[in-house]
Design a protein around this motif. Structure first.
Motif, PDB file in Angstrom:
ATOM      1  N   ARG A 366      12.348  62.981  58.219  1.00  0.00           N
ATOM      2  CA  ARG A 366      11.775  63.891  59.198  1.00  0.00           C
ATOM      3  C   ARG A 366      11.027  63.129  60.297  1.00  0.00           C
ATOM      4  O   ARG A 366      11.256  63.340  61.486  1.00  0.00           O
ATOM      5  N   ASP A 367      10.155  62.205  59.900  1.00  0.00           N
ATOM      6  CA  ASP A 367       9.335  61.496  60.890  1.00  0.00           C
ATOM      7  C   ASP A 367      10.167  60.560  61.744  1.00  0.00           C
ATOM      8  O   ASP A 367       9.911  60.385  62.935  1.00  0.00           O
ATOM      9  N   LYS A 370      11.969  62.602  64.317  1.00  0.00           N
ATOM     10  CA  LYS A 370      10.996  63.014  65.337  1.00  0.00           C
ATOM     11  C   LYS A 370      10.711  61.850  66.303  1.00  0.00           C
ATOM     12  O   LYS A 370      10.630  62.015  67.505  1.00  0.00           O
ATOM     13  N   ARG A 371      10.580  60.670  65.735  1.00  0.00           N
ATOM     14  CA  ARG A 371      10.217  59.484  66.525  1.00  0.00           C
ATOM     15  C   ARG A 371      11.394  58.978  67.365  1.00  0.00           C
ATOM     16  O   ARG A 371      11.267  58.700  68.546  1.00  0.00           O
ATOM     17  N   THR A 373      14.765  60.338  67.586  1.00  0.00           N
ATOM     18  CA  THR A 373      15.815  61.343  67.821  1.00  0.00           C
ATOM     19  C   THR A 373      16.902  61.264  66.743  1.00  0.00           C
ATOM     20  O   THR A 373      17.166  60.209  66.178  1.00  0.00           O
TER      21      THR A 373
END
Lengths: 644, 249
Positions: A366-367, A370-371, A373
């Motif tokens: 997930r992270d 987010k970071r 793409t």
């Protein structure tokens, strides 16, 4: 008996150069008078067969698959280490050496490991020249990524299929020599025994898997490149056909077996889904570059998750325990495999496992998405994510992956000296089949490195030194030892076919696997190991009286193939247990619960166990004899491994 | 799930062969297709019948050893290898037909097992760069544009399973051969032998008895690794430009 490792004297960095110079050479015109047998066509076997044929030796290459390209090296995903220091991040041959010795928990030989690091740089050059399409940066130069147990980026890769590309490179070199007539290929042929004459290996006995014909092959040297024995656990990331038979039969002919209890449990595999499961699938360690490993902070939340009342994404940040990052802040999710596996076991044992069986942890992107793409993550790991979805039916872009440790690699194997020769002169073991470079734990991306180092850059020198001492005359296949070994193999096959019991081969293999996993797996105790020994002995007896092998020898008979292999796993299993019982310490992948630090790390006993445990076969039903090779550390200081 | 299986049984290469029907009950959706066959085989063994022989090894979709023509498609309904196919792709009560690869160049060995050595011989004809071990330049000496390296990797992903041949009505091996020709034609390391390679590999492909390509695209549609037929176009270009300027003839 004293085991001579033949490590050359002198400074570490000069050992290999000196050794190469002092090795005897075979005159180019004489090379064609020597025959070499190579069993197995994975990275070690294909690279050895091709390199020796290029030098002019006559090579016979054997594999049980239908094509040499299918050897299990092909399934290696993440990458191959090399001390190129292309990233300018402080790498060097010495650092790769040091990381590997430390990663192996100080149970490997300094001399061998340094040589491995030294030749690693040449492997990448060789593969690129063959047309291996490694990942590249926009400027056209080679890309690297990080792997566990290292703080530099030294891993070269070809998407998530590095093993495939390296193997196809070695296979192409092998194919070229087949076309040149220097290698004769024997696919769908399984090695059943080694022929030893006057103490020297002079050939092998094989079974043609299509016709069942038992045949002999003579040569001046025999190279076993037959991989590891992880399938003793039934469930592992190994291919279905991976087996210990060649190594085990060599062991029974006099080759010592070293450190059999050193097995690697890989932390990131897809968890078991049911009793029908036939194998486990690895999710590359490279995923730990971007994925974060976690479980719920409390047992209550984990229970809700297991009952399906909540989903992973519903769990708030403060209710998540990123246990590797918490316990090992400097290495974080990139701690070595043994450490990551053990910690996953701990949190699941506490009741914080995240799937129905309670034996899984999350690997969350997930992270990272987010970071960086989703597109970037897709480029890096697309095929792995697809594979995960295919097997589990879950989309890892949306929900975190669920992973659990599984048997992956075996550091133990046939004992070899610096020349990769076993205790039987003329018999060599390369790659995973030997025990030599990884100590008690192998670092990620080092198996490919070792396989190719052994085959491309070590064996061409060391086998020459041995052959130069033999007369360049044909090995006589009419020697009675060939007929005797052949007859023994035939009798062994008949014995299996005659039992005609009531249970299929897998019934026994699964039970052996369960004993090994429960009692000689991620954590071992004296009591458990003693129970395991008795249970394996009983199972072996049952196997030989109640296994059902259908069909005949004179046809393609996959049940018979399997029965042969399982018979050997049953014997090996007992030796692994003996070895684990003998080693009253914890180191790397060998974790004896009695020996741990207050915070649950492996507690070594360097005073009493800084040795290689080599086992000598004494005969059917007898306990094997332990022969120790003391490990000498002249360059590194033995310390408690810390990744905190 | 309960399934009816119609499986091709053939004792050996000389046997005529035919379908046999089996029932598989207690099939779970989480099983892989091959695990479903494992369970069937254990049941057959316990009953004293010869188990169904099929090729398989890594069960991770990469070794290319598994095959099986399932319900009229190589590797079954999904674009993946048979070992990665799971029973959730089928429904309860379904009849599944399982056959070996059908191609003149892939003779049946037993049941569902075929001989694919013809692929090895195509590679032996020229699917390599002729460099010996040692004496090669530093790996970073020749920069390769990322786009080119990526295209070469796309082609290099071929697992040599033979689904392309099984899918093709002409049993053509153009996709397999072109994947290797393309990989090496794209990379600077493959330039020196570029022409000879295309000629030799195509000649071997024909000698093995594989059919011609008529651009139906079935190979690409069924390839578990998504190898593109643009590779065939590239091989045709390579081959024709090699032939018109050939030094071999």
């Amino acid at each position: 008996m004293i085991l001579d490792s033949k490590i050359p004297a002198g400074p570490l960095a000069e050992k290999w150069t000196k050794h190469k110079f002092s090795s005897k050479l075979v005159n180019p015109a004489n090379k064609r008078k020597y025959d070499v047998i190579v069993v197995g066509t994975g990275l070690a076997g294909a690279s050895a067969a091709a390199s020796l044929a290029e030098l002019g030796y006559n090579v016979k290459a054997f594999c049980f698959q239908d094509s040499p390209r299918r050897a299990h090296s092909i399934a290696a995903q993440g990458g191959i280490n090399a001390a190129k220091n292309y990233q300018n991040d402080g790498d060097s041959i010495y650092r790769l050496f040091y990381d590997t010795i430390k990663g192996g928990d100080y149970r490997a030989r300094e001399g061998n490991v340094y040589r491995l690091a030294e030749v690693s740089v040449k492997i990448i050059d060789q593969c690129v020249a063959q047309g291996v399409p490694f990942a590249r940066e926009y400027g056209g130069l080679l890309a690297n990524r990080s792997f566990g147990g290292a703080q530099v980026s030294r891993t070269f890769y070809a998407r998530g299929q590095t093993g495939q590309q390296l193997l196809l490179g070695a296979y192409s070199a092998l194919s070229r020599q087949v076309a040149n007539g220097k290698v004769k290929l024997f696919p769908r042929t399984e090695m059943m025994d080694v022929v030893v004459i006057d103490g020297q290996a002079k050939g092998i006995v094989t079974r043609n898997l299509i016709t069942g014909a038992v045949e002999t092959h003579a040569a001046h040297a025999v190279l076993l490149c037959t991989g590891g024995y992880g399938n003793v656990f039934f469930l592992s990331t190994n291919a279905m056909g991976s087996n210990v038979t060649a190594a085990w039969r060599a062991h029974k002919r006099g080759a010592f077996f070293a450190n059999p209890c050193f097995t690697q449990i890989h932390p990131t595999c897809i968890p078991v889904s049911g009793d029908h499961q036939s194998k486990l699938t690895l999710m590359s360690e490279s995923l730990r570059n971007d994925g974060r490993v976690w479980v719920p902070a409390t047992v209550e939340i984990a229970e809700k998750l297991r009952k399906g009342q909540i989903k992973a994404n519903d769990i708030k940040e403060e209710d998540r325990d990123y246990f590797l990052e918490r316990k090992y802040p400097s290495f974080g999710n990139l701690v070595p495999r043994d450490v990551a596996s053990r910690n996953a076991k701990y949190v699941c044992d506490e009741g914080r496992g995240v799937n129905e069986t309670g034996e899984a942890v999350f690997l969350d992107f997930r992270d990272a998405i987010k970071r960086d793409t989703r597109k970037i993550i897709e480029q890096k790991y697309g095929n792995l994510f697809d594979m995960y979805k295919q097997i589990t039916g879950e989309d890892p872009y949306e929900n975190p992956m669920m992973i659990y440790p599984a048997v992956h690699y075996t550091m133990g194997g046939l004992w070899v000296d610096y020349n990769l020769m076993t205790t039987v002169p003329g018999l060599y073991a390369l790659g995973e089949a030997n025990f030599s470079e990884h100590g008690a734990n192998r670092l990620g991306a080092s198996a490919l490195m070792q396989g190719l180092a052994d085959g491309y850059f070590v064996i061409p020198y060391t086998v020459g030194d041995y052959l130069a001492q033999l007369a360049p005359t044909k090995v006589d296949e009419n020697h009675p030892e060939f007929a005797r070994a052949k007859e023994e193999v035939k009798q062994g096959i008949e014995r299996l076919l005659k039992i005609n019991g009531s249970k299929p081969v897998d019934y026994f293999h699964k039970r052996l696997g369960k004993i090994m996993w429960d009692k000689c797996g991620m954590a071992r105790t004296e009591i458990g190991l003693k129970e395991a020994k008795a249970e394996i002995q009983a199972l072996k007896k049952e196997f030989w009286s109640n296994v059902k092998v259908m069909g005949t020898n004179e046809e393609l008979n996959q049940t018979l193939e399997k029965a042969n292999r399982v018979a050997d796993f049953l014997e090996l299993g007992e030796l692994m247990v003996d070895d684990a019982l003998n080693r009253n310490e914890s180191c790397g992948g060998h974790f004896r619960e009695e020996y741990q630090t207050p915070d649950g790390e492996a507690l070594r006993d360097d005073e009493n166990f800084a040795y290689v445990a080599a086992w000598k076969y004494l005969g059917e039903g007898q306990d094997e004899e332990l022969v120790k090779e003391e490990l000498v550390f002249e360059n590194v200081k033995l310390t408690q491994r810390s990744y905190k | 799930m309960k399934l009816t299986l119609k499986i091709w049984r053939q004792k050996n290469a000389a046997d005529k062969g035919g379908f046999a029907t089996y029932t598989a009950d207690q099939v779970s959706k989480d099983m892989s297709f091959l695990e479903m066959l494992d369970v069937l085989n254990d049941q057959l063994t316990e009953k004293g019948e010869d188990p169904v022989h099929f090729d398989h090894d890594c069960r991770e979709g990469i070794c290319g050893m598994c095959s099986l023509y399932i319900n009229g498609k190589p590797h079954g309904p999904q674009q993946t290898t048979t070992c990665q196919l799971h029973m959730r792709s089928f429904s309860d009560g379904e009849t599944i037909t399982i056959e070996p690869w059908r191609a003149k160049a892939f003779p049946v060995v037993k049941d569902l097992v075929v001989n694919r050595s013809a692929f090895d011989r195509i590679i032996q004809a020229g699917g390599y760069v002729s460099v010996n071990t040692g004496g090669v330049p530093d790996a970073n000496e020749i920069p390769i544009p990322k786009t080119i390296a990526d295209l070469a990797m796309d082609a290099a992903q071929c697992i040599g399973c033979g689904a392309c041949v099984a899918a093709c009505k002409n049993a053509s091996a153009m996709l397999f051969t072109s994947a290797k020709v393309s990989q090496l034609a794209l990379l600077p390391q493959g330039q020196v032998e570029r022409k000879a390679r295309a000629e030799k590999m195509v000649a071997q492909m024909d000698a093995e008895g594989f059919g011609a390509c008529t651009n139906t695209g079935a190979c690409e549609a069924e390839c578990p690794k998504g190898i593109s037929i643009t590779n065939i176009a590239r091989m045709n270009r390579e081959y024709f430009s090699a032939v018109v300027s050939s030094e071999n003839i």
